[in-house]
Scaffold this active site. Structure first.
Site, PDB file in Angstrom:
ATOM      1  N   LYS A   1      33.249  42.747  53.654  1.00 57.78           N
ATOM      2  CA  LYS A   1      33.691  43.988  53.033  1.00 57.78           C
ATOM      3  C   LYS A   1      33.121  45.214  53.736  1.00 57.78           C
ATOM      4  O   LYS A   1      33.812  46.177  53.994  1.00 57.78           O
ATOM      5  CB  LYS A   1      33.283  44.008  51.564  1.00 57.78           C
ATOM      6  CG  LYS A   1      33.829  45.235  50.849  1.00 57.78           C
ATOM      7  CD  LYS A   1      33.928  45.019  49.383  1.00 57.78           C
ATOM      8  CE  LYS A   1      34.679  46.149  48.714  1.00 57.78           C
ATOM      9  NZ  LYS A   1      36.109  46.146  49.039  1.00 57.78           N
TER      10      LYS A   1
ATOM     11  N   GLU B   1      49.573  49.725  54.100  1.00 48.56           N
ATOM     12  CA  GLU B   1      48.591  49.152  53.168  1.00 48.56           C
ATOM     13  C   GLU B   1      49.099  47.827  52.574  1.00 48.56           C
ATOM     14  O   GLU B   1      48.343  46.859  52.449  1.00 48.56           O
ATOM     15  CB  GLU B   1      48.265  50.172  52.071  1.00 48.56           C
ATOM     16  CG  GLU B   1      47.350  49.676  50.963  1.00 48.56           C
ATOM     17  CD  GLU B   1      46.004  49.127  51.431  1.00 48.56           C
ATOM     18  OE1 GLU B   1      45.676  49.215  52.629  1.00 48.56           O
ATOM     19  OE2 GLU B   1      45.277  48.567  50.587  1.00 48.56           O
TER      20      GLU B   1
ATOM     21  N   GLU C   1      45.597  40.101  55.235  1.00 47.90           N
ATOM     22  CA  GLU C   1      44.171  39.770  55.155  1.00 47.90           C
ATOM     23  C   GLU C   1      43.888  38.698  54.110  1.00 47.90           C
ATOM     24  O   GLU C   1      42.880  38.001  54.195  1.00 47.90           O
ATOM     25  CB  GLU C   1      43.296  41.015  54.945  1.00 47.90           C
ATOM     26  CG  GLU C   1      43.350  41.643  53.590  1.00 47.90           C
ATOM     27  CD  GLU C   1      42.387  42.809  53.415  1.00 47.90           C
ATOM     28  OE1 GLU C   1      41.306  42.812  54.018  1.00 47.90           O
ATOM     29  OE2 GLU C   1      42.726  43.743  52.662  1.00 47.90           O
TER      30      GLU C   1
ATOM     31  N   LYS D   1      47.221  44.233  53.062  1.00 50.43           N
ATOM     32  CA  LYS D   1      46.806  43.391  51.925  1.00 50.43           C
ATOM     33  C   LYS D   1      47.339  41.971  52.104  1.00 50.43           C
ATOM     34  O   LYS D   1      46.608  41.012  51.947  1.00 50.43           O
ATOM     35  CB  LYS D   1      47.315  43.941  50.588  1.00 50.43           C
ATOM     36  CG  LYS D   1      46.627  45.144  50.026  1.00 50.43           C
ATOM     37  CD  LYS D   1      45.229  44.944  49.515  1.00 50.43           C
ATOM     38  CE  LYS D   1      44.203  45.212  50.566  1.00 50.43           C
ATOM     39  NZ  LYS D   1      43.762  46.497  50.863  1.00 50.43           N
TER      40      LYS D   1
ATOM     41  N   TRP E   1      27.191  37.640  57.857  1.00 54.58           N
ATOM     42  CA  TRP E   1      28.520  37.662  58.504  1.00 54.58           C
ATOM     43  C   TRP E   1      28.270  37.835  59.991  1.00 54.58           C
ATOM     44  O   TRP E   1      27.780  38.882  60.421  1.00 54.58           O
ATOM     45  CB  TRP E   1      29.347  38.833  57.963  1.00 54.58           C
ATOM     46  CG  TRP E   1      30.757  38.877  58.439  1.00 54.58           C
ATOM     47  CD1 TRP E   1      31.811  38.190  57.935  1.00 54.58           C
ATOM     48  CD2 TRP E   1      31.287  39.684  59.513  1.00 54.58           C
ATOM     49  NE1 TRP E   1      32.961  38.512  58.610  1.00 54.58           N
ATOM     50  CE2 TRP E   1      32.670  39.422  59.595  1.00 54.58           C
ATOM     51  CE3 TRP E   1      30.733  40.599  60.416  1.00 54.58           C
ATOM     52  CZ2 TRP E   1      33.504  40.037  60.522  1.00 54.58           C
ATOM     53  CZ3 TRP E   1      31.563  41.207  61.340  1.00 54.58           C
ATOM     54  CH2 TRP E   1      32.928  40.920  61.387  1.00 54.58           C
TER      55      TRP E   1
ATOM     56  N   ARG F   1      29.440  41.095  51.588  1.00 56.89           N
ATOM     57  CA  ARG F   1      28.962  41.602  52.875  1.00 56.89           C
ATOM     58  C   ARG F   1      28.965  40.518  53.953  1.00 56.89           C
ATOM     59  O   ARG F   1      28.655  40.798  55.116  1.00 56.89           O
ATOM     60  CB  ARG F   1      27.541  42.161  52.739  1.00 56.89           C
ATOM     61  CG  ARG F   1      27.438  43.295  51.750  1.00 56.89           C
ATOM     62  CD  ARG F   1      26.018  43.763  51.614  1.00 56.89           C
ATOM     63  NE  ARG F   1      25.587  44.516  52.778  1.00 56.89           N
ATOM     64  CZ  ARG F   1      25.638  45.825  52.880  1.00 56.89           C
ATOM     65  NH1 ARG F   1      26.103  46.542  51.888  1.00 56.89           N
ATOM     66  NH2 ARG F   1      25.222  46.432  53.961  1.00 56.89           N
TER      67      ARG F   1
ATOM     68  N   CYS G   1      25.174  41.980  57.187  1.00 59.28           N
ATOM     69  CA  CYS G   1      24.865  41.045  56.131  1.00 59.28           C
ATOM     70  C   CYS G   1      24.341  41.780  54.910  1.00 59.28           C
ATOM     71  O   CYS G   1      24.288  42.991  54.880  1.00 59.28           O
ATOM     72  CB  CYS G   1      23.761  40.100  56.586  1.00 59.28           C
ATOM     73  SG  CYS G   1      23.580  39.968  58.339  1.00 59.28           S
TER      74      CYS G   1
ATOM     75  N   ASN H   1      19.234  42.913  58.184  1.00 57.67           N
ATOM     76  CA  ASN H   1      20.631  43.348  58.284  1.00 57.67           C
ATOM     77  C   ASN H   1      20.684  44.415  59.368  1.00 57.67           C
ATOM     78  O   ASN H   1      19.982  45.420  59.265  1.00 57.67           O
ATOM     79  CB  ASN H   1      21.101  43.935  56.940  1.00 57.67           C
ATOM     80  CG  ASN H   1      22.443  44.626  57.064  1.00 57.67           C
ATOM     81  OD1 ASN H   1      23.271  44.244  57.885  1.00 57.67           O
ATOM     82  ND2 ASN H   1      22.664  45.642  56.246  1.00 57.67           N
ATOM     83  N   GLY H   2      21.467  44.196  60.405  1.00 59.77           N
ATOM     84  CA  GLY H   2      21.575  45.192  61.475  1.00 59.77           C
ATOM     85  C   GLY H   2      21.465  44.530  62.832  1.00 59.77           C
ATOM     86  O   GLY H   2      21.780  43.349  62.979  1.00 59.77           O
TER      87      GLY H   2
ATOM     88  N   HIS I   1      63.668  50.202  67.189  1.00 61.50           N
ATOM     89  CA  HIS I   1      63.354  50.440  68.603  1.00 61.50           C
ATOM     90  C   HIS I   1      62.619  49.254  69.228  1.00 61.50           C
ATOM     91  O   HIS I   1      61.868  49.441  70.189  1.00 61.50           O
ATOM     92  CB  HIS I   1      62.540  51.732  68.754  1.00 61.50           C
ATOM     93  CG  HIS I   1      63.329  52.963  68.415  1.00 61.50           C
ATOM     94  ND1 HIS I   1      64.282  53.501  69.245  1.00 61.50           N
ATOM     95  CD2 HIS I   1      63.329  53.746  67.307  1.00 61.50           C
ATOM     96  CE1 HIS I   1      64.831  54.572  68.670  1.00 61.50           C
ATOM     97  NE2 HIS I   1      64.272  54.731  67.487  1.00 61.50           N
TER      98      HIS I   1
HETATM   99  O1  M6R Z   1      33.956  50.627  53.078  1.00 59.86           O
HETATM  100  P1  M6R Z   1      35.094  51.275  53.801  1.00 59.86           P
HETATM  101  O2  M6R Z   1      36.125  51.843  52.880  1.00 59.86           O
HETATM  102  O3  M6R Z   1      34.642  52.296  54.808  1.00 59.86           O
HETATM  103  O4  M6R Z   1      35.780  50.089  54.602  1.00 59.86           O
HETATM  104  C1  M6R Z   1      36.810  50.341  55.520  1.00 59.86           C
HETATM  105  C2  M6R Z   1      37.588  49.072  55.830  1.00 59.86           C
HETATM  106  O5  M6R Z   1      36.751  48.120  56.404  1.00 59.86           O
HETATM  107  C3  M6R Z   1      38.223  48.476  54.568  1.00 59.86           C
HETATM  108  O6  M6R Z   1      39.047  49.414  53.933  1.00 59.86           O
HETATM  109  C4  M6R Z   1      39.057  47.231  54.910  1.00 59.86           C
HETATM  110  O7  M6R Z   1      40.149  47.559  55.691  1.00 59.86           O
HETATM  111  C5  M6R Z   1      39.484  46.568  53.594  1.00 59.86           C
HETATM  112  N1  M6R Z   1      38.710  45.398  53.369  1.00 59.86           N
HETATM  113  C6  M6R Z   1      40.917  46.192  53.551  1.00 59.86           C
HETATM  114  O8  M6R Z   1      41.259  45.689  52.298  1.00 59.86           O
END
Ligand code: M6R
Length: 597
Positions: A592, A477, A484, A481, A91, A48, A23, A117-118, A500
């Site tokens: 995030k 990638e 998600e 995108k 979260w 977060r 969080c 947080n944790g 395959h």
């Molecule tokens: O903060 P980070 O770059 O270490 O985060 C890694 C992943 O959680 C992050 O890249 C995630 O896959 C993205 N939200 C995707 O868009």
């Protein structure tokens, strides 16, 4: 969603198992109304987590709490006064998302409020003992043990700070905890979870990262593990019960960067910012790059790692460094951790991350005896502080949950590292400057096609992305995108692998997106044709348009291709999400900064 003052009737609860959270927390201590500042700070930290939120202010004779399920906007209805207070946006990973589990949590007398947080690993034993001593709990959270433990210590005659020092010694796990007492005193402690303090004269802030207080101050203290902070007129920091000095650092990010600046969403702004941020990625100190190259040259084995989008940057980075003659192994951090025993102190781990707080990555680094080179965005993050050397990607705050500008800046810095290792830093910088221009062009020149592809995707349930060599990471990638943000099922495969097995899923109208790179060009065109023969609609991206594809995004023949190719797919994912009525800044179920394993 229920908002309003804390529900005092919820003293009984059903235990549904360990409730883990990652969080954002915010605190304010000063002369203004705390709730307003905390609310604004929490808005900045929503990336977060946004399952539930809450604020507590010190409003003698009691603590005032407003909290509930939902975002801070949905929760924040009643006005609560007080010039110090704390807030939380959550979260959840296990257990219910509901009003009673929302932070802040209070003690029995509602004189102390706590946000966290944790994870407190040993909370069950602590809770049991507290219950036996007559404490009554309102939530299933691990956090709630803290206000009750503080309550007991204060009843023994300790001050809030002394109580926190005692309590901290009994907690196991990772935590950034802030507590406020009804009289206005505020304290915080940090262990393995990030916590920064913003200093603006007599006004002090605390937060999980600097973005909540950037609009007030750029002066920040990044706390160390074990630090206990007391906000009580002045700011005092202790470690192992002894007063310690912590440097006040000037943070080179500004509040504008952390605002939408007229865009509908942060993600839209962050995609469009890339011509600027790619340029900024090239502003690396020569000496920093040379130091990084020394680390590469000295290493027996080089590991390049990250998670999610950052793992695709790591994987491409490995290909860049291999072109420069290094042997590099690349794997996602959570998987590489299972081979941590084979990493030696003579090796090198290059860790790629936007937040610098990703638990899977930090956990691997804990186990690795090798020196670490960080390629990271967040200034003062745990990764930056714990690494032997850091190359900042200089992308500024990235707030949208989906990584966009951070990804392209990570690629830029890794490419620059390749150039630096070949003694060609200036050529590398030049390449990135050309890339910045090319990104602007590709978005502009293909605006209509990008919109048409987004429209097309809104009617689809599945999409497949294929590429060969460096086109494979691009496919990965682009698929990530799209899935998600739009919740359309999207998968990526190496072009050679598609036939395959997965080809069996292609039927009339299935979208197949192909990244057409020079390397393996004929083969990937054939792979696309194989899908077309089974009814697929083809979408292509490359330097030379193929007219038989339903849609084609032509990229300029200059700059770093991978950066130029991905930008249109970020925009397509963004537009598809918006068209489908989703919020691209806050995709469902995601956060995030993934600070739990
Ligand atoms: O903060 P980070 O770059 O270490 O985060 C890694 C992943 O959680 C992050 O890249 C995630 O896959 C993205 N939200 C995707 O868009």
């Amino acid at each position: 969603m229920v908002a309003g003052l804390i529900d005092r009737g919820l003293s009984k609860c059903i235990d549904v198992g360990l409730l883990l959270v990652m969080c954002g927390i915010v605190g304010y201590y000063g002369n203004d109304e705390a709730a307003e500042k905390i609310y604004r700070g929490l808005k900045r930290l929503e990336y977060r987590g946004y399952d539930s939120a809450g604020i507590a202010t010190a409003g003698n004779p009691s603590i005032k709490v407003e909290k509930g399920e939902g975002t801070i906007d949905e929760v924040s209805e009643a006005e609560i006064d007080g010039t110090s207070g704390i807030g939380h946006t959550r979260w959840a990973t296990h257990g219910g998302v509901n009003d009673r589990n929302a932070h802040p949590h209070t003690d029995c007398g509602e004189e102390i409020a706590v946000v966290h947080n944790g994870i407190i690993n040993n909370y069950e034993g602590l809770k049991e003992k507290l219950k036996n001593r007559g404490h009554s709990f309102s939530s299933e959270t691990d956090t709630e043990v803290v206000p009750h433990m503080l309550e007991e210590k204060m009843e023994e005659g300790l001050t809030l700070k002394e109580a926190l020092m005692d309590v901290e010694e009994r907690l196991e796990g990772s935590y950034a905890i802030a507590a406020v007492l009804k009289t206005g005193e505020m304290v915080a402690v940090k262990q393995d979870s990030p916590l920064a303090i913003g200093v603006n004269g007599s006004e002090k802030f605390l937060a999980s990262d600097v973005t909540p207080f950037l609009e007030h101050t750029s002066k920040a203290i990044f706390l160390e593990d074990g630090d206990v902070v007391e906000f009580n007129g002045k700011l005092e920091i202790y470690n192992q019960r002894e007063p310690v000095e912590r440097e006040i650092q000037e943070v080179d990010w500004d509040a504008e960067q952390a605002s939408k600046e007229g865009h509908d969403h942060f993600m839209q702004k962050e995609i469009k910012e890339q011509p600027k941020t790619v340029k900024k990625a090239s502003f690396q100190d020569k000496s920093d790059l040379e130091e990084a190259v020394k680390m590469l040259d000295k290493a027996d084995e080089i590991y390049l790692t990250g998670c999610g989008t950052a793992s695709f940057a790591a994987s491409l980075g490995a290909k860049y460094l291999e072109e420069a003659g290094y042997n590099v192994r690349t794997e996602q951090a959570h998987e590489l951790e299972y081979s941590a025993d084979s990493i030696s102190e003579d090796d090198l781990v290059i860790a790629v991350s936007q937040s610098g707080e990703t638990a899977d990555l930090l956990s691997l680094l804990d186990k690795s005896p090798a020196p670490t080179l960080a390629v990271v965005n967040a200034v003062g993050s745990t990764l930056a502080r714990q690494s032997d050397h850091t190359l900042y990607i200089n992308a500024g705050p990235e707030i949208g949950v989906a990584s966009t500008k951070a990804f392209t800046s990570q690629l830029g810095v890794l490419k620059l590292l390749q150039y630096a290792s070949e003694g060609e830093i200036e050529e590398g910088r030049q390449k990135l400057l050309e890339t910045a221009e090319a990104v602007e062009k590709v978005l502009e020149n293909n605006k209509d096609t990008i919109e048409a592809i987004s429209d097309y995707f809104t009617g689809k349930e599945h999409a497949y992305f294929i590429g060969r060599d460096k086109g494979y990471e691009m496919a990965d990638e682009a698929a990530l995108k799209l899935k998600e943000l739009s919740y359309i099922h999207a998968e990526a495969f190496p072009g050679g692998e598609f036939k395959h097995g997965t080809l069996a899923l292609v039927e009339e109208g299935t979208p197949v997106v192909a990244f057409l790179k020079d390397n393996g060009y004929d083969e990937i065109v054939s792979n696309a044709a194989e899908a077309r023969s089974r009814g697929a609609d083809l979408i292509g991206v490359g330097k030379n348009e193929i007219s038989s594809f339903e849609y084609f995004i032509e990229i300029p023949d200059k700059g770093l291709e991978e950066i130029v190719e991905v930008a249109p797919f970020q925009m397509i994912a963004y537009l598809t999400s918006v068209e489908l009525g989703h919020n691209p800044d806050k995709p469902r179920n995601l956060a995030k900064s993934v600070t739990v394993k």
